[in-house]
Design an enzyme around this catalytic site. Structure first.
Site, PDB file in Angstrom:
ATOM      1  N   LYS A 170      23.051-124.078  59.237  1.00  0.00           N
ATOM      2  CA  LYS A 170      22.006-123.253  58.621  1.00  0.00           C
ATOM      3  C   LYS A 170      21.914-123.627  57.150  1.00  0.00           C
ATOM      4  O   LYS A 170      22.937-123.840  56.498  1.00  0.00           O
ATOM      5  CB  LYS A 170      22.330-121.764  58.758  1.00  0.00           C
ATOM      6  CG  LYS A 170      21.287-120.869  58.075  1.00  0.00           C
ATOM      7  CD  LYS A 170      21.519-119.407  58.339  1.00  0.00           C
ATOM      8  CE  LYS A 170      22.578-118.798  57.454  1.00  0.00           C
ATOM      9  NZ  LYS A 170      22.278-118.864  56.002  1.00  0.00           N
TER      10      LYS A 170
ATOM     11  N   ASP B  36      27.302-122.532  58.158  1.00  0.00           N
ATOM     12  CA  ASP B  36      26.408-122.390  57.002  1.00  0.00           C
ATOM     13  C   ASP B  36      26.660-123.518  55.996  1.00  0.00           C
ATOM     14  O   ASP B  36      27.810-123.853  55.711  1.00  0.00           O
ATOM     15  CB  ASP B  36      26.711-121.044  56.319  1.00  0.00           C
ATOM     16  CG  ASP B  36      25.462-120.371  55.800  1.00  0.00           C
ATOM     17  OD1 ASP B  36      24.374-120.962  55.882  1.00  0.00           O
ATOM     18  OD2 ASP B  36      25.592-119.220  55.325  1.00  0.00           O
TER      19      ASP B  36
ATOM     20  N   ASP C 208      28.195-118.368  54.609  1.00  0.00           N
ATOM     21  CA  ASP C 208      28.819-118.524  53.287  1.00  0.00           C
ATOM     22  C   ASP C 208      28.988-117.164  52.614  1.00  0.00           C
ATOM     23  O   ASP C 208      29.550-117.072  51.525  1.00  0.00           O
ATOM     24  CB  ASP C 208      28.038-119.523  52.404  1.00  0.00           C
ATOM     25  CG  ASP C 208      26.648-119.048  52.039  1.00  0.00           C
ATOM     26  OD1 ASP C 208      26.199-118.011  52.583  1.00  0.00           O
ATOM     27  OD2 ASP C 208      25.992-119.702  51.210  1.00  0.00           O
TER      28      ASP C 208
ATOM     29  N   GLU D 275      15.561-112.930  55.743  1.00  0.00           N
ATOM     30  CA  GLU D 275      16.427-111.941  55.086  1.00  0.00           C
ATOM     31  C   GLU D 275      15.658-111.124  54.058  1.00  0.00           C
ATOM     32  O   GLU D 275      14.965-111.675  53.186  1.00  0.00           O
ATOM     33  CB  GLU D 275      17.616-112.653  54.404  1.00  0.00           C
ATOM     34  CG  GLU D 275      18.539-111.663  53.691  1.00  0.00           C
ATOM     35  CD  GLU D 275      19.921-112.221  53.384  1.00  0.00           C
ATOM     36  OE1 GLU D 275      20.219-113.360  53.765  1.00  0.00           O
ATOM     37  OE2 GLU D 275      20.697-111.475  52.752  1.00  0.00           O
TER      38      GLU D 275
HETATM   39  O1  KIV Z   1      26.072-116.145  54.868  1.00  0.00           O
HETATM   40  C1  KIV Z   1      25.652-115.317  55.684  1.00  0.00           C
HETATM   41  O2  KIV Z   1      26.396-114.505  56.230  1.00  0.00           O
HETATM   42  C2  KIV Z   1      24.229-115.322  55.959  1.00  0.00           C
HETATM   43  C3  KIV Z   1      23.676-114.131  56.692  1.00  0.00           C
HETATM   44  C4  KIV Z   1      23.526-113.028  55.728  1.00  0.00           C
HETATM   45  C5  KIV Z   1      22.417-114.454  57.382  1.00  0.00           C
HETATM   46  O3  KIV Z   1      23.547-116.205  55.577  1.00  0.00           O
END
Ligand code: KIV
Length: 262
Positions: free
Chosen positions: A110, A81, A42, A179
């Site tokens: 995720k 995501d 995201d 992170e």
């Molecule tokens: O949204 C994204 O790109 C992420 C990464 C920073 C792990 O969650």
């Protein structure tokens, strides 16, 4: 690359290499480079849509970009995501939205958070949706933190993160993104979990690493966190190319005879 391969990599102490991608063109380049884990993050809210945070990214945007990436790759693992408010309201809504990401072509989803999302992780796992957790500086909680700040520096936060990681593992998460946390804390979490950790700003001891593609390529320079290493300067190259194109058109140099039909 498959979801079970993530576990195999940890057991074989082989590093998981992951990067974000949001469209077919870059997804193909990533795959051609031999990087086999692609996150449709995201983060696209910031790097593609030009927003200050990821908070307004919608499910339909995530589905659209997941489809573009999934259609383009042949053998990479695609992680979709879950955007803000797509899994927070209820377990039912979380399940429905996770299912939609899989239908768009993702192999896993995720989501951000620890104990508070454990019931979602468990419910998704139970119906065959692989889940990747995300702990530490979770960007959807940016306002809670008062900015993009390193997490887990004090004892309380560190203990909380270790506990959350174990809860996610127990709930069925197949890997956890860590992170912006201290390297030593990431090492402890990595050693205490049986599932792999994938770090971004979490030092070298994680089982794998992930970076935002546009950061890695030096395309997005609005905000460059300390943990980013730009492996190219594509923004500068693009700027230079466009300036040359403009000048050549203005001076009648482009198109020349080799770009013209006889
Ligand atoms: O949204 C994204 O790109 C992420 C990464 C920073 C792990 O969650």
């Amino acid at each position: 690359m498959t979801v079970p391969d993530l576990q195999r990599y940890k057991e074989d102490t082989k590093k998981i290499v992951a990067v974000t991608a949001y469209d077919a063109l870059f997804a193909r380049i990533v795959e051609q480079a031999g990087i086999e884990t692609i996150l449709v993050g995201d983060s696209l809210g910031m790097v593609v849509q030009g927003k200050p945070t990821t908070l307004s990214v919608t499910m339909s945007a995530m589905l659209y970009h997941t489809r573009l990436v999934a259609r383009a790759v042949r053998q990479s693992l695609v992680i979709g995501d879950m955007p803000f408010m797509s899994y927070q309201i209820s377990k039912e809504e979380a399940l429905r939205n996770a299912g939609r990401l899989l239908q768009a072509g993702a192999h896993a989803v995720k989501l951000e958070g620890g104990a508070v999302v454990a019931d979602r992780v468990e419910a998704m796992t139970n119906i065959g949706i692989p889940v990747i957790g995300h702990l530490g500086m979770t960007p959807q909680a940016v306002h809670q933190y008062g900015g993009y700040k390193v997490r887990g520096k004090d004892q309380h936060q560190a203990e909380q993160l270790i506990a959350d990681a174990k809860i996610l593992e127990q709930a069925g998460a197949r890997a956890i993104v860590l992170e912006a946390i201290p390297a030593r804390l990431a090492k402890i979490i990595t050693e205490q979990l049986t599932i792999p950790t994938i770090g971004i700003g979490a030092g070298p001891h994680c089982d794998g690493q992930v970076l935002v593609l546009y950061d890695l390529l030096g395309l997005f320079e609005d905000f460059v966190p300390k943990f980013v290493k730009p492996y190219a300067r594509l923004r500068a190259d693009a700027l230079h190319a466009l300036q040359r194109y403009k000048k050549e058109v203005e001076h009648g140099i482009f198109p020349g005879s080799s770009e013209s039909y006889t």
